[in-house]
Write an enzyme that holds these catalytic residues in place. Structure first.
Site, PDB file in Angstrom:
ATOM      1  N   THR A  53     -16.641  44.930   1.337  1.00  0.00           N
ATOM      2  CA  THR A  53     -16.883  43.547   0.631  1.00  0.00           C
ATOM      3  C   THR A  53     -16.848  43.838  -0.491  1.00  0.00           C
ATOM      4  OG1 THR A  53     -18.501  42.822   3.038  1.00  0.00           O
ATOM      5  CG2 THR A  53     -18.118  41.030   1.081  1.00  0.00           C
ATOM      6  N   TYR A 141     -21.907  55.517   7.273  1.00  0.00           N
ATOM      7  CA  TYR A 141     -21.126  54.666   7.337  1.00  0.00           C
ATOM      8  C   TYR A 141     -19.826  54.722   7.829  1.00  0.00           C
ATOM      9  CZ  TYR A 141     -18.560  50.233   5.806  1.00  0.00           C
ATOM     10  OH  TYR A 141     -17.786  48.779   5.278  1.00  0.00           O
ATOM     11  N   LYS A 169     -24.781  53.176   8.841  1.00  0.00           N
ATOM     12  CA  LYS A 169     -23.955  52.001   9.002  1.00  0.00           C
ATOM     13  C   LYS A 169     -22.672  51.690  10.289  1.00  0.00           C
ATOM     14  CE  LYS A 169     -21.338  47.821   7.292  1.00  0.00           C
ATOM     15  NZ  LYS A 169     -20.935  47.394   5.703  1.00  0.00           N
ATOM     16  N   VAL A 213     -25.740  44.638   8.167  1.00  0.00           N
ATOM     17  CA  VAL A 213     -24.990  44.252   6.808  1.00  0.00           C
ATOM     18  C   VAL A 213     -23.831  43.350   6.622  1.00  0.00           C
ATOM     19  CG1 VAL A 213     -23.839  45.544   4.956  1.00  0.00           C
ATOM     20  CG2 VAL A 213     -24.969  46.814   6.738  1.00  0.00           C
TER      21      VAL A 213
END
Length: 320
Positions: A53, A141, A169, A213
Site C-alpha cells: 500500500t 511477508y 504477515k 495490516v
C-alpha cells in the site's frame, strides 16, 4: 507509549501507510504527519511503512529513506514502526534494514524477492542472512499475488529456529494457509500472525490471528480498531455491523482498472477527499480518473454514516 515488540507478539491493527507524494514525487512530509496523527488518534497498534500500500517497490531509495525517517520521527515511539525492506537485491534489503535501525524503527518486513524465481531453500537462506545482518527483528511477508512465490509452511516451520524472526504477515487470502500458519507458529509463543486482506479480519482473528495490516485503516482507523476489539471480545453483533462497513469500504478497491494497484488508488483517492494527502501515485502509475471520484465520495459517505467514524483530520489540514 505503545506496545514495544520486546513486550510480546504484536497484536491489533497495523495500517500499511500510504506514501504521500508531492507533484514531483518527493515525500510530502506535512501530509505524512497528518496521516500518522490520524491513524494514531484512531487507536492503531503499529505502523507499517514501505509495504504494498505504501508503494515501497516503486519508490526511489531516497524517498524510501525519507519515508522511514519521517515516519519514525512523527510516531515518536507511541506505536511500533515496521519497515518493508523487500527488494530484488538482498544487499539492498539489508541496507534498508540499517536505515530503519538508524531511524528508530522496531522491525523490518521481508517478502520473497521477485523477478528471478526463487526456490524455498534459497528463500530460507535469504531470510537467515537478513536475520543475521539486520539489527532489527524480521517479520515475514507472504504476498504471492505480487512476488509470485509462496512462503511455504515447511519453510516457515524451519525459520522458527531463527530467534530474530518474529512472525508473518499473510496477504494470500487463503484461509487454509492461514490455519496452517497458526499451527506452525504454536512452536513460537512470541510470533505474530497478521492478516493482510481486511475483509477476512474477523475470520482470521477467529482462527487465532493476532490482527490485521489493513489498508483501509489509513482512511478509517477507528473502524478497524473497533472491529478487532469486537472480534477479540466475541461481540458478534458489533462485529457483523462493522464488517458490513469494511465490505462497503472495499468497494474502493474495485474502481481502478489494474487490480494490483486499485487498493492504492482507492485509498489515496479517499485520503485526498478527506484532506489528508494528494492522490498522486509513484510514476509510471496514475491515480483514479475523475469519473470515479463521485463513487469514492459515495463510498465514504456510506462508511461515515456512524457518528464515531467521522474524520479526525485536523481542521488546519491543507487542501490537496
Amino acid at each position: 507509549m505503545g506496545q514495544r515488540l520486546t513486550d510480546g507478539p504484536l497484536r491489533g491493527i497495523v495500517p500499511p501507510l500510504v506514501t504521500p507524494l508531492t507533484p514531483d514525487e518527493q515525500l510530502d512530509r506535512d501530509a505524512l504527519e497528518r496521516l500518522v496523527e490520524n491513524v494514531i488518534a484512531g487507536g492503531v497498534h503499529g505502523l507499517f511503512v514501505l509495504g504494498t500500500t505504501g508503494e515501497g517497490p516503486s519508490l526511489s531509495y531516497s524517498v524510501r529513506g525519507a519515508m522511514v525517517e519521517a515516519s519514525c520521527e512523527i510516531a515518536a515511539g507511541r506505536v511500533p514502526v515496521l519497515v518493508g525492506v523487500t527488494d530484488t537485491s538482498l544487499a539492498e534489503a539489508i541496507d534498508m534494514s540499517l536505515v530503519a535501525t538508524e531511524a528508530g524503527a522496531d522491525a523490518v518486513v521481508f517478502a520473497p524477492p521477485c523477478y528471478f524465481p526463487i526456490d524455498q531453500d534459497d528463500l530460507a537462506s535469504a531470510v537467515r542472512r537478513l536475520a543475521a545482518e539486520s539489527p532489527l527483528p524480521v517479520m515475514l511477508y507472504n504476498m504471492p499475488a505480487l512476488t509470485k512465490t509462496i512462503i511455504e509452511p515447511e519453510t516457515v516451520r524451519q525459520l522458527t529456529d531463527e530467534p530474530t524472526v518474529i512472525g508473518l504477515k499473510d496477504s494470500s487470502g487463503d484461509l487454509a494457509y492461514f490455519r496452517q500458519m497458526r499451527e506452525v507458529m504454536r512452536q513460537r509463543s512470541d510470533w505474530s500472525l497478521m492478516a493482510g486482506p481486511e475483509h477476512l479480519l474477523a475470520e482470521t482473528v477467529a482462527i487465532g490471528g493476532d490482527g490485521g495490516v489493513c489498508g483501509g485503516a489509513n482512511v478509517f482507523p477507528r473502524l478497524f480498531v473497533r472491529l478487532f476489539e469486537a472480534c477479540v471480545s466475541g461481540d458478534a453483533a458489533a462485529s457483523q455491523a462493522l464488517c458490513s462497513r469494511v465490505d462497503r469500504l472495499g468497494d474502493l478497491y474495485r474502481l481502478g482498472s489494474n487490480p494490483a494497484l486499485s487498493v492504492i488508488q482507492g485509498i489515496k483517492a479517499a485520503l485526498a477527499e478527506r484532506g489528508v494527502c494528494a492522490a498522486t501515485l509513484c510514476s509510471p502509475f496514475s491515480p483514479l480518473c475523475n469519473g470515479e471520484i463521485d463513487m469514492v465520495r459515495a463510498i465514504l459517505r456510506d462508511v461515515e454514516a456512524a457518528e464515531d467514524l467521522t474524520k479526525v483530520v485536523s481542521p488546519t489540514a491543507a487542501p490537496v
